[in-house]
Design an enzyme around this catalytic site. Structure first.
Site: not given
Length: 257
Positions: A32, A34, A36-37, A54, A149
């Site tokens: 994954g 995102g 920011y990460g 992560k 979220d």
């Protein structure tokens, strides 16, 4: 842009080397990306148990506020201590890029269940799931944490158990926020944010069981043809009607069908 892409791909190789050479895990794959990460799947060499690493994106390494948010994410995950949240195993830095390793939850997100698998959630089951979700969220709030979220990609179902992931936007509750001063309920640092997201989450569940009969788009209140008690309840979650004072109140007042 090319430099940023190269920088991230180069760092992927550094992460892979770090995992394989300096930890008891084997690097499996990237799972994954995102805002920011970046997240990777790992596997324990001895037990075959899976974990997630992560790390912060390299382009954010010199951004103080984003690094603080990442550090806060680690701190909050460590503080939750709940069965329904992946546990942090370790954390540190790889060439000044912060990372953490946590449990991997082998479940299906509700996004996958609804849109990839076509799973349907009738009204009674949707309310049951929402009540289970609220029972978890009210525990977050007791610890002074708001997730902010709670979207369908961040809520998993493993067997009959719900799990919450991605605490990148989580924050500590600000008790001084006044309801009439809230501009964006999604980002407010109190219970209103989580309840607002839960209202939309419930609508996603209910729409999974809905088949349009005409092309003209209507409001969800018209399309779903829900009992009035359920409509009122969702409208309170979405701030169309007066808000619930807490997740505890929302949990206690969920309609029984």
């Amino acid at each position: 842009m090319i430099f940023e892409y190269f920088s991230e791909k180069k760092y992927d190789r550094l992460v892979k080397g770090f995992v394989n050479n300096e930890t008891p895990y084997n690097f499996i794959e990237e799972i994954g990306i995102g805002a920011y990460g970046v997240a990777y799947l790992l596997e324990d060499a001895a037990s075959d148990k899976k974990y997630v690493l992560k790390r912060l994106k390299t382009k954010h390494r010199h951004k103080k506020k984003i690094r603080q948010k990442f550090d806060r994410e680690i701190k909050i995950l460590k503080e939750t201590g709940l069965h329904h949240v992946p546990a942090i195993i370790s954390h540190g830095k790889i060439q000044d890029i912060p990372f953490y390793i946590m449990d991997y939850i082998e479940g299906k997100t509700f996004e996958q269940a609804i849109f990839a698998e076509g799973k349907r959630f009738p009204l009674e089951r949707s309310l049951q799931i929402t009540k289970e979700l609220l029972s978890i969220i009210k525990e977050f709030h007791k610890k002074g944490i708001v997730h902010r979220d709670l979207r369908i990609p961040n809520i998993l179902l493993k067997g009959n158990t719900l799990y919450i992931i991605d605490f990148g936007l989580a924050s500590y509750i600000n008790e001084e926020i006044k309801y009439d001063k809230i501009i964006n309920p999604k980002r407010t640092e109190n219970h209103i944010s989580d309840l607002y997201f839960i209202g939309h989450f419930l609508l996603f569940l209910l729409y999974s069981n809905y088949t349009p009969t005409i092309k003209k788009e209507k409001s969800w209140q018209e399309e779903l043809q829900l009992p009035s008690a359920v409509v009122d309840y969702i409208e309170r979650l979405l701030l169309i009607r007066p808000a619930f004072s807490s997740a505890e109140e929302a949990f206690n007042q969920i309609p029984e069908i």
